[in-house]
Scaffold this motif. Structure first.
Motif, PDB file in Angstrom:
ATOM      1  N   VAL A 105       0.837  -1.202   0.000  1.00  0.00           N
ATOM      2  CA  VAL A 105       0.000   0.000   0.000  1.00  0.00           C
ATOM      3  C   VAL A 105       0.874   1.255   0.000  1.00  0.00           C
ATOM      4  N   VAL A 202      -5.648   3.507   6.488  1.00  0.00           N
ATOM      5  CA  VAL A 202      -5.020   2.195   6.385  1.00  0.00           C
ATOM      6  C   VAL A 202      -5.042   1.548   7.759  1.00  0.00           C
ATOM      7  N   PHE A 223      -8.031   0.415   3.438  1.00  0.00           N
ATOM      8  CA  PHE A 223      -7.163  -0.753   3.334  1.00  0.00           C
ATOM      9  C   PHE A 223      -7.098  -1.426   4.707  1.00  0.00           C
ATOM     10  N   GLY A 242      -8.613  -3.884  -0.015  1.00  0.00           N
ATOM     11  CA  GLY A 242      -8.556  -2.510  -0.496  1.00  0.00           C
ATOM     12  C   GLY A 242      -9.829  -2.190  -1.254  1.00  0.00           C
TER      13      GLY A 242
END
Length: 415
Positions: A105, A202, A223, A242
């Motif tokens: 990522v 994230v 994510f 994701g």
């Protein structure tokens, strides 16, 4: 959560332990589950069956064996999708582990969308896997990396989180459960606030996915990464979720076989999701093992697992507090520890603590737990950690406590 009787609990213990043959082969108490978990027989059998009867290169061949391998691999992806409640298997990418997922990522999304002057926000309690990728990205891009400082027990309030938001923040990365303090962050609330401020979120789910129900659509994270070996699956396989609209915009992380659609001597076009991010021959056997592990965990139920671990965490902390010179890091409330209890003992180095526990056949972890900035924040270079899994029992806790009571005496202290 529904409490059960002692007799019911003991029957449940026996049923679960019967699935983990490693505990039949040797007499030991395993309390290092935050590092890795043991594997139930069904996982080992599923992987063995794959290599015995379905082994071929998935996604490539048109013959029956390769099609069977492809089906097994994609069935495992569907298990991950269901377990996380992702909308589509296009949103599930297999990797080696959570570390690789977070790096992917950072390299793919981060390099494409983080620019000079942007700000990345993380917490001081992050595992190095959710810290170093953002450090390196910030240095490369000329972005600013900011650390959220929690309260002493690890709590981050909504007010504190909002104070770190500003128009320059483009990405927030945060663990859902700390691998040291055991505390749980309010990821759902923080993701909403990040989105309100135009940032992506994230989530490091390495310590949450094995222990609590994680629904990525409900959390609305962009994510989320986790490792198979921490949720009773094999090592060398992990996955990340994701959102499709983000994955579509992201460039590949690795280049080579299978991640392409068409190649010329001048360039290439990329395969569809999720294969764009899975270059080369995949770990199909590992994926099969992970899929079986998720089926096994689901058969018990995450609510049941959470209750079992909460019960043992409470017992563990209550008994530890009775032992002089032992200090538990983070909250003193067992309900704020999700199966992880990190501690120090006056006058005894954590490595000596772990070595003495090992002499008594109790497996625990000592060191900085890949969280050195957090250790500095807590005012200690290293600690000792006990972490609980679904197969642990009250007997394991009492064996731990028996060994704990002996530590200072074996190091030459009186009292």
């Amino acid at each position: 959560m529904q409490e059960i009787s002692r007799e019911q609990r003991q029957l449940e213990d026996q049923k679960i332990l019967s699935k983990f043959l490693i505990f039949k082969s040797a007499d030991f108490t395993y309390l290092d589950n935050a590092a890795t978990t043991q594997k139930p027989e069904c996982v080992l059998q599923a992987m063995n069956n794959y290599y015995r009867t379905q082994n071929a290169n998935p996604l490539r061949g048109l013959y029956k064996l390769s099609i069977a391998a492809t089906d097994a691999y994609e069935d495992a992806r569907e298990e991950v999708r269901k377990f996380l409640n992702a909308e589509s298997t296009e949103e599930i990418v297999f990797t080696r582990n959570a570390t690789e997922s977070l790096n992917l990522v950072a390299y793919s999304y981060g390099r494409a969308f983080i620019k000079e002057g942007d700000e990345i926000v993380i917490t001081i309690m992050e595992h190095h896997s959710n810290m170093l990728p953002w450090q390196q990205l910030a240095k490369e891009k000329g972005a600013k990396l900011t650390y959220i400082m929690p309260e002493e027990d690890g709590t981050i309030t909504e007010e504190v989180f909002r104070s770190y938001m500003n128009p320059h923040v483009k990405l927030v990365a945060m663990t859902q459960v700390s691998n040291v303090l055991g505390c749980r962050n309010d990821v759902k609330t923080f993701a909403r606030i990040a989105h309100e401020n135009g940032a992506v979120f994230v989530c490091d789910g390495a310590q949450s996915v094995p222990h609590i129900k994680v629904d990525v659509q409900d959390l609305d994270v962009d994510f989320l990464a986790f490792s198979g070996h921490k949720i009773y699956g094999p090592m060398g396989i992990g996955a990340f979720y994701g959102k499709k609209e983000l994955l579509d915009k992201m460039p590949p992380f690795l280049f080579g076989g299978e991640m392409i659609e068409y190649v010329t001597t001048e360039g290439a076009t990329w395969n569809e999701l999720p294969h764009k991010f899975e270059a080369g021959t995949v770990n199909a056997g590992g994926a099969v093992g992970l899929g079986e592990a998720l089926r096994y965990v689901s058969s018990i139920g995450m609510d049941r697992i959470e209750e079992r671990e909460a019960h043992l965490t409470k017992l563990l902390m209550e008994e530890m507090k009775k032992v002089p010179h032992v200090h538990i890091l983070g909250s003193q409330d067992p309900e704020k520890h999700y199966g992880i209890v990190t501690f120090t003992i006056d006058g005894v180095h954590p490595h000596d603590i772990a070595a003495i526990f090992d002499e008594h056949n109790v497996d625990i972890r000592a060191g900085h737990h890949c969280a050195q900035p957090l250790m500095k924040f807590c005012g200690t270079p290293s600690t000792t950690r006990a972490s609980i899994g679904l197969y642990n029992t009250e007997e394991d806790i009492y064996k731990f406590i028996e060994a704990l009571k002996l530590i200072r005496g074996e190091m030459g202290y009186n009292g």
